[in-house]
Design an enzyme around this catalytic site. Structure first.
Site, PDB file in Angstrom:
ATOM      1  N   GLU A 244       0.891  -1.177   0.000  1.00  0.00           N
ATOM      2  CA  GLU A 244       0.000   0.000   0.000  1.00  0.00           C
ATOM      3  C   GLU A 244       0.916   1.210   0.000  1.00  0.00           C
ATOM      4  O   GLU A 244       1.472   1.577   1.032  1.00  0.00           O
ATOM      5  CB  GLU A 244      -0.890   0.007   1.246  1.00  0.00           C
ATOM      6  CG  GLU A 244      -1.871  -1.143   1.337  1.00  0.00           C
ATOM      7  CD  GLU A 244      -3.013  -1.033   0.335  1.00  0.00           C
ATOM      8  OE1 GLU A 244      -3.166   0.029  -0.305  1.00  0.00           O
ATOM      9  OE2 GLU A 244      -3.735  -2.019   0.171  1.00  0.00           O
ATOM     10  N   CYS A 278      -1.966   9.483   2.147  1.00  0.00           N
ATOM     11  CA  CYS A 278      -1.730   8.779   0.876  1.00  0.00           C
ATOM     12  C   CYS A 278      -2.841   9.085  -0.111  1.00  0.00           C
ATOM     13  O   CYS A 278      -2.605   9.166  -1.308  1.00  0.00           O
ATOM     14  CB  CYS A 278      -1.598   7.276   1.117  1.00  0.00           C
ATOM     15  SG  CYS A 278      -2.975   6.561   2.014  1.00  0.00           S
TER      16      CYS A 278
HETATM   17  P1  NDP Z   1       8.354   4.696   4.565  1.00  0.00           P
HETATM   18  O1  NDP Z   1       8.371   3.953   3.285  1.00  0.00           O
HETATM   19  O2  NDP Z   1       9.504   5.554   4.899  1.00  0.00           O
HETATM   20  O3  NDP Z   1       8.211   3.683   5.794  1.00  0.00           O
HETATM   21  C1  NDP Z   1       7.129   2.777   5.915  1.00  0.00           C
HETATM   22  C2  NDP Z   1       7.507   1.707   6.920  1.00  0.00           C
HETATM   23  O4  NDP Z   1       8.562   0.910   6.384  1.00  0.00           O
HETATM   24  C3  NDP Z   1       8.030   2.272   8.228  1.00  0.00           C
HETATM   25  O5  NDP Z   1       7.622   1.448   9.287  1.00  0.00           O
HETATM   26  C4  NDP Z   1       9.519   2.193   8.022  1.00  0.00           C
HETATM   27  O6  NDP Z   1      10.241   2.191   9.207  1.00  0.00           O
HETATM   28  C5  NDP Z   1       9.643   0.876   7.298  1.00  0.00           C
HETATM   29  N1  NDP Z   1      10.892   0.692   6.569  1.00  0.00           N
HETATM   30  C6  NDP Z   1      11.785   1.623   6.162  1.00  0.00           C
HETATM   31  N2  NDP Z   1      12.809   1.027   5.473  1.00  0.00           N
HETATM   32  C7  NDP Z   1      12.527  -0.300   5.448  1.00  0.00           C
HETATM   33  C8  NDP Z   1      13.194  -1.440   4.871  1.00  0.00           C
HETATM   34  N3  NDP Z   1      14.329  -1.331   4.191  1.00  0.00           N
HETATM   35  N4  NDP Z   1      12.613  -2.656   5.033  1.00  0.00           N
HETATM   36  C9  NDP Z   1      11.443  -2.789   5.697  1.00  0.00           C
HETATM   37  N5  NDP Z   1      10.774  -1.745   6.264  1.00  0.00           N
HETATM   38  C10 NDP Z   1      11.312  -0.518   6.128  1.00  0.00           C
HETATM   39  O7  NDP Z   1       6.982   5.496   4.568  1.00  0.00           O
HETATM   40  P2  NDP Z   1       6.495   6.566   5.620  1.00  0.00           P
HETATM   41  O8  NDP Z   1       6.444   5.960   6.988  1.00  0.00           O
HETATM   42  O9  NDP Z   1       7.283   7.798   5.407  1.00  0.00           O
HETATM   43  O10 NDP Z   1       4.982   6.789   5.172  1.00  0.00           O
HETATM   44  C11 NDP Z   1       4.617   7.677   4.199  1.00  0.00           C
HETATM   45  C12 NDP Z   1       4.319   6.948   2.908  1.00  0.00           C
HETATM   46  O11 NDP Z   1       3.311   5.970   3.135  1.00  0.00           O
HETATM   47  C13 NDP Z   1       3.759   7.867   1.847  1.00  0.00           C
HETATM   48  O12 NDP Z   1       4.320   7.566   0.592  1.00  0.00           O
HETATM   49  C14 NDP Z   1       2.269   7.541   1.868  1.00  0.00           C
HETATM   50  O13 NDP Z   1       1.610   7.844   0.676  1.00  0.00           O
HETATM   51  C15 NDP Z   1       2.293   6.075   2.155  1.00  0.00           C
HETATM   52  N6  NDP Z   1       1.011   5.626   2.699  1.00  0.00           N
HETATM   53  C16 NDP Z   1       0.237   4.802   1.925  1.00  0.00           C
HETATM   54  C17 NDP Z   1      -1.006   4.399   2.381  1.00  0.00           C
HETATM   55  C18 NDP Z   1      -1.834   3.463   1.577  1.00  0.00           C
HETATM   56  O14 NDP Z   1      -2.740   2.870   2.153  1.00  0.00           O
HETATM   57  N7  NDP Z   1      -1.607   3.279   0.292  1.00  0.00           N
HETATM   58  C19 NDP Z   1      -1.539   4.855   3.678  1.00  0.00           C
HETATM   59  C20 NDP Z   1      -0.630   5.701   4.398  1.00  0.00           C
HETATM   60  C21 NDP Z   1       0.590   6.056   3.913  1.00  0.00           C
HETATM   61  P3  NDP Z   1      10.741   3.587   9.833  1.00  0.00           P
HETATM   62  O15 NDP Z   1       9.635   4.577   9.735  1.00  0.00           O
HETATM   63  O16 NDP Z   1      11.010   3.200  11.205  1.00  0.00           O
HETATM   64  O17 NDP Z   1      11.923   3.992   8.999  1.00  0.00           O
END
Ligand code: NDP
Length: 503
Positions: A244, A278
């Site tokens: 997502e 998002c």
């Molecule tokens: P990120 O991609 O930065 O992070 C998402 C999650 O992945 C966090 O828990 C993060 O940890 C973790 N993560 C980071 N690097 C890795 C890795 N290499 N392997 C596994 N997990 C990892 O997104 P954001 O948290 O910044 O969220 C914003 C984004 O999410 C936007 O693009 C938004 O559009 C999208 N989004 C989409 C939704 C949907 O339903 N389609 C709903 C809500 C948001 P950590 O934060 O601890 O680095």
């Protein structure tokens, strides 16, 4: 004594702090889970999963409903925590929790109906068989969540995975671990027997460890760039995943639309949660005849929206400080390419806050039109008709949500169907996310797989097919003693059933 203390210090786990983005105050400290800790949690989850899957539907339903009522009883406390970790206003936090509660309720009440064993028509060639399908839990689901909606977004996976009979390891964003911790411990209060829902804390490497751990599926919500990394980690064990990801949602406004309603919904969709949504509104395509009137109404509404940390603020700070740079770059790029700031501009960036920005005449190839901005900004473009609006909205790598404002229902429905996005709301914004029975998810760079509704329940299951022979088959085909007569009869029957000519 010294030795014991020294040994304790040597073994002290690595930790990280969760910080209030508006005040920079430390909220709480959490351990960083490495691969060993994630693997140990998975071992506990496997045992919990077999207990949870062994309960009957009613037992799981009762416990999930108890969790739901716990969340509504303590909504004030949870909302405070969401406010502190993300900076969003308390009422927005409550709205998010209310929406999440509706999903827990739906998943709990519908899991049996959607997933339990049912009969399937065997078809004429297998008339002697009874056929069944059911949807069994996968085992342990790893949920990796973002920070922007730290309750609603992960619950969209967690509630459905649990209702389908799985255990869950939940890794919240490193920006919102306290909210994640609260959700997990509140579930533990209503299901104290086994750790069916566990918390795994840390940053990106912890998420990666979870993706590599051998969980039965990953439900990832976050950016497209991170989804690619998670998918690569999942590939090692052929672990399936749901992605997502981000969006660049468009609103289309037709000439017969209710412009007040369209402007109101667009303004809210653009600035709420500081645009860090998002399915937030990032682009608007307005039919020529009503373009100026729409811009005036939108400007009037967006100029009233105020960012701040006080109770009356309409939205809060940028939760992730570095996001302000992305917003700044997009505005600068739009202006450099000949775009016009109708409201705000570069001066709207007042870290950690960003004031509302409306950009017009922005060329399609600029980053403000192509990439996810994730700030309280919109681009507004003029189109000759709704169909040009659909084409321009579709010319993007993202395809998550979308909105159509139009008076003519037939035209609005046709435009909604033609939009490539996974979801479209007509004459309101984001309504599709509030209907628990509807699937939620995107295509292209917005990801794949669906949460919510029956599709969301089935995402966390494996289909199991069973046939039971009820009587001897009229033709015995699966035997080494099959005769030519049997084959001739089969071919005659097949010709009767399927031999009709079609053009
Ligand atoms: P990120 O991609 O930065 O992070 C998402 C999650 O992945 C966090 O828990 C993060 O940890 C973790 N993560 C980071 N690097 C890795 C890795 N290499 N392997 C596994 N997990 C990892 O997104 P954001 O948290 O910044 O969220 C914003 C984004 O999410 C936007 O693009 C938004 O559009 C999208 N989004 C989409 C939704 C949907 O339903 N389609 C709903 C809500 C948001 P950590 O934060 O601890 O680095």
């Amino acid at each position: 004594m010294m030795d014991t203390l020294h040994a304790g210090q040597m073994n002290a786990p690595e930790t990280f702090d969760s910080v209030n983005p508006a005040t920079s105050e430390v909220i709480a400290t959490f351990p960083v889970f490495g691969q060993a800790e994630v693997d140990a949690a998975l071992g506990r989850a496997r045992e919990a999963a077999s207990w949870w899957a062994g309960l009957d539907w009613k037992d799981r339903q009762t416990r999930l409903l108890a969790w739901k009522s716990h969340l509504i009883r303590y909504i004030g406390r949870l909302a405070e925590l969401v406010h502190n970790e993300t900076g969003k206003p308390l009422d927005d936090a409550k709205l998010e929790i209310v929406l999440a509660i509706a999903h827990i309720d739906w998943a709990a009440r519908n899991a049996k109906r959607v997933l339990e064993q049912r009969r399937v028509r065997p078809g004429l060639t297998a008339l002697n068989q009874a056929a069944y399908v059911e949807y069994l839990p996968l085992g342990v689901i790893g949920v990796i969540g973002p920070w922007n909606y730290p309750v609603f977004t992960p619950i969209g996976s967690i509630a459905y995975a649990l209702a389908a009979g799985n255990a869950v390891l939940f890794k919240p964003s490193e920006l919102t671990p306290a909210v994640g911790g609260w959700l997990v411990s509140s579930f533990g209060e209503v299901v104290p027997e086994h750790p069916v829902l566990q918390l795994v804390t840390g940053a990106g490497p912890t998420g990666e460890a979870l993706a590599r751990s051998g969980v039965d599926k990953i439900a990832f919500t976050g950016s497209t760039a991170t989804a690619r990394k998670v998918m690569a980690a999942c590939a090692q064990n052929l672990t399936p995943m749901i992605a997502e990801c981000g969006g660049k949602d468009a609103v289309l406004v037709d000439s017969d639309a209710n412009l007040d309603a369209a402007a109101d919904a667009t303004a809210w969709g653009a600035v709420s949660n500081a645009g860090q949504t998002c399915i937030g509104v990032e682009r608007v395509y307005v039919v020529d005849e009503v373009y100026q009137a729409f811009i005036d109404k939108l400007t009037e509404r967006m100029s009233r929206a105020r960012a701040g940390d006080d109770r009356e603020a309409d939205y809060g700070p940028m939760t992730m400080p570095s996001q302000a740079e992305v917003v700044e770059d997009h505005i600068a790029d739009a202006m450099a390419r000949g775009g016009r700031a109708v409201l705000g501009g570069m001066q709207s960036i007042r870290r950690p806050y960003v004031d509302p920005v409306i950009l017009a005449d922005v060329p399609d190839q600029s980053t403000a039109v192509q990439d996810e901005t994730f700030g309280p900004t919109v681009t507004v473009s003029r189109v000759s008709d709704l169909s040009e609006g659909v084409d321009r909205a579709n010319a993007n790598k993202y395809a998550l949500g979308s909105t159509v404002f139009a008076g003519n229902v037939k035209k609005a429905m046709a435009a909604a169907r033609a939009l490539r996005a996974g979801m479209t709301a007509i004459n309101s914004v984001i309504a599709f996310a509030t209907v628990p029975g509807l699937p939620f998810g995107g295509v292209g760079d917005s990801g794949f797989g669906r949460i919510h509704g029956p599709d969301g329940l089935r995402e966390f299951t494996r289909a199991k097919a069973i046939t039971r022979q009820r009587m001897k088959p009229p033709l015995n085909l699966t035997t080494l003693t099959r005769s030519d007569k049997d084959m001739n009869r089969l071919l005659t029957l097949t010709t009767l059933l399927h031999g009709k000519r079609y053009r």
